[in-house]
Scaffold this motif. Structure first.
Motif, mmCIF file in Angstrom:
data_model
loop_
_atom_site.group_PDB
_atom_site.id
_atom_site.type_symbol
_atom_site.label_atom_id
_atom_site.label_comp_id
_atom_site.label_asym_id
_atom_site.label_seq_id
_atom_site.Cartn_x
_atom_site.Cartn_y
_atom_site.Cartn_z
ATOM 1 N N LEU A 149 0.849 -1.193 0.000
ATOM 2 C CA LEU A 149 0.000 0.000 0.000
ATOM 3 C C LEU A 149 0.881 1.239 0.000
ATOM 4 O O LEU A 149 1.900 1.281 0.689
ATOM 5 C CB LEU A 149 -0.877 0.047 1.250
ATOM 6 C CG LEU A 149 -2.016 -0.945 1.362
ATOM 7 C CD1 LEU A 149 -2.665 -0.821 2.721
ATOM 8 C CD2 LEU A 149 -3.037 -0.686 0.293
ATOM 9 N N ILE A 150 0.447 2.244 -0.755
ATOM 10 C CA ILE A 150 1.089 3.553 -0.686
ATOM 11 C C ILE A 150 0.005 4.527 -0.264
ATOM 12 O O ILE A 150 -1.013 4.674 -0.944
ATOM 13 C CB ILE A 150 1.714 3.954 -2.028
ATOM 14 C CG1 ILE A 150 2.855 2.995 -2.367
ATOM 15 C CG2 ILE A 150 2.225 5.387 -1.974
ATOM 16 C CD1 ILE A 150 3.525 3.270 -3.691
ATOM 17 N N ALA A 151 0.227 5.179 0.872
ATOM 18 C CA ALA A 151 -0.760 6.099 1.432
ATOM 19 C C ALA A 151 -0.110 7.451 1.682
ATOM 20 O O ALA A 151 1.092 7.545 1.927
ATOM 21 C CB ALA A 151 -1.338 5.547 2.727
ATOM 22 N N ALA A 152 -0.927 8.479 1.615
ATOM 23 C CA ALA A 152 -0.477 9.848 1.858
ATOM 24 C C ALA A 152 -0.585 10.169 3.350
ATOM 25 O O ALA A 152 -1.213 9.415 4.103
ATOM 26 C CB ALA A 152 -1.327 10.819 1.042
ATOM 27 N N PRO A 153 0.003 11.278 3.798
ATOM 28 C CA PRO A 153 -0.122 11.644 5.213
ATOM 29 C C PRO A 153 -1.564 11.913 5.652
ATOM 30 O O PRO A 153 -1.861 11.859 6.840
ATOM 31 C CB PRO A 153 0.727 12.909 5.337
ATOM 32 C CG PRO A 153 1.713 12.813 4.252
ATOM 33 C CD PRO A 153 1.013 12.117 3.132
ATOM 34 N N LYS A 181 0.678 7.514 10.341
ATOM 35 C CA LYS A 181 -0.483 7.836 9.498
ATOM 36 C C LYS A 181 -0.703 6.762 8.437
ATOM 37 O O LYS A 181 -1.828 6.434 8.088
ATOM 38 C CB LYS A 181 -0.276 9.189 8.839
ATOM 39 C CG LYS A 181 0.072 10.275 9.813
ATOM 40 C CD LYS A 181 -0.946 11.310 9.855
ATOM 41 C CE LYS A 181 -0.452 12.365 10.833
ATOM 42 N NZ LYS A 181 -1.411 13.207 11.284
ATOM 43 N N VAL A 182 0.396 6.207 7.918
ATOM 44 C CA VAL A 182 0.280 5.117 6.947
ATOM 45 C C VAL A 182 -0.293 3.875 7.622
ATOM 46 O O VAL A 182 -1.144 3.175 7.070
ATOM 47 C CB VAL A 182 1.654 4.820 6.313
ATOM 48 C CG1 VAL A 182 1.595 3.621 5.391
ATOM 49 C CG2 VAL A 182 2.174 6.032 5.583
ATOM 50 N N GLU A 183 0.155 3.610 8.837
ATOM 51 C CA GLU A 183 -0.380 2.461 9.578
ATOM 52 C C GLU A 183 -1.864 2.653 9.869
ATOM 53 O O GLU A 183 -2.631 1.692 9.857
ATOM 54 C CB GLU A 183 0.397 2.264 10.879
ATOM 55 C CG GLU A 183 1.852 1.909 10.691
ATOM 56 C CD GLU A 183 2.070 0.570 10.018
ATOM 57 O OE1 GLU A 183 1.189 -0.315 10.111
ATOM 58 O OE2 GLU A 183 3.113 0.411 9.375
ATOM 59 N N HIS A 184 -2.286 3.880 10.108
ATOM 60 C CA HIS A 184 -3.713 4.140 10.310
ATOM 61 C C HIS A 184 -4.502 3.901 9.031
ATOM 62 O O HIS A 184 -5.644 3.435 9.072
ATOM 63 C CB HIS A 184 -3.926 5.564 10.810
ATOM 64 C CG HIS A 184 -3.475 5.764 12.217
ATOM 65 N ND1 HIS A 184 -3.384 7.003 12.793
ATOM 66 C CD2 HIS A 184 -3.075 4.899 13.172
ATOM 67 C CE1 HIS A 184 -2.957 6.883 14.040
ATOM 68 N NE2 HIS A 184 -2.756 5.613 14.278
ATOM 69 N N ALA A 185 -3.918 4.215 7.880
ATOM 70 C CA ALA A 185 -4.583 3.946 6.605
ATOM 71 C C ALA A 185 -4.734 2.446 6.385
ATOM 72 O O ALA A 185 -5.785 1.980 5.928
ATOM 73 C CB ALA A 185 -3.794 4.574 5.465
ATOM 74 N N ILE A 186 -3.709 1.674 6.740
ATOM 75 C CA ILE A 186 -3.790 0.221 6.591
ATOM 76 C C ILE A 186 -4.858 -0.351 7.514
ATOM 77 O O ILE A 186 -5.669 -1.184 7.104
ATOM 78 C CB ILE A 186 -2.406 -0.411 6.867
ATOM 79 C CG1 ILE A 186 -1.408 0.011 5.789
ATOM 80 C CG2 ILE A 186 -2.496 -1.924 6.945
ATOM 81 C CD1 ILE A 186 0.021 -0.349 6.104
ATOM 82 N N SER A 187 -4.878 0.115 8.756
ATOM 83 C CA SER A 187 -5.894 -0.390 9.684
ATOM 84 C C SER A 187 -7.285 0.080 9.288
ATOM 85 O O SER A 187 -8.269 -0.609 9.534
ATOM 86 C CB SER A 187 -5.573 0.034 11.115
ATOM 87 O OG SER A 187 -5.669 1.437 11.239
#
Length: 174
Positions: free
Chosen positions: A32-36, A126-132
């Motif tokens: 996954l690639i997520a933004a802040p 913040k990336v870990e929050h996007a994954i969760s």
């Protein structure tokens, strides 16, 4: 048997082996690639859990293409060859604790390295929050019993889409 426990004809519940053992399950992994702002911009194909994270990244992004130059990369220690292979900055990985040896018996990180790792973790959370957030959809985290390989990708894409939709609706409501 302790004298305080009356004999009922069966063993006390605390003796013997536990009867429930967790079965080993094959896991699923995606890149996954997520933004802040926790919006998921890229979802890689689903692979088995035995594949290393960095190997998945090398299979998805060619080194010479320069696709990782589009984002500021913040990775964990599962991507150790990232700095050497992809020409990203050294700040994209946390500092690794040195190995203990006869020449180097002290294996602690320096104070500066620990503060750098702390700052890296504060940005990466913040990336870990996007994954969760994507894993809020229950079928993504539960045991997968379907035989179709493409169903894995579709379920994860639906979960990421629902998460991104949730973020856009959250911004509109404010």
């Amino acid at each position: 048997m302790p004298p305080s426990v009356p004999f009922t004809g069966r063993r006390p519940p605390w003796t013997g082996r536990p009867t429930t053992r967790a079965k080993k399950r094959t896991t699923r992994k995606n890149t996954l690639i997520a933004a802040p702002d926790r919006y998921i911009h890229y979802l890689g194909p689903t692979t088995s859990g035995t594949t290393h994270d960095y190997q998945m990244l090398k299979n998805e992004f060619d080194v010479n293409m320069g696709l990782l130059d589009l984002w500021q990369v913040l990775a964990d220690l599962g991507y150790l060859g990232l700095v050497a292979d992809y020409d990203v900055s050294a700040q994209s990985l946390p500092h690794r604790k040195p190995r203990r040896s006869k020449k180097n018996p002290n294996t602690a990180l320096t104070e500066r390295q620990r503060t750098d790792n702390h700052a890296h973790a504060r940005r990466r959370v913040k990336v870990e929050h996007a994954i969760s957030g994507a894993k809020r959809l229950g079928c993504v985290t539960q045991v997968y019993r379907n035989k179709s390989a493409s169903f894995n990708d579709r379920i994860m894409a639906v979960a990421c889409g629902i998460w991104n939709w949730h973020l856009t609706k959250k911004k509109e409501a404010i």
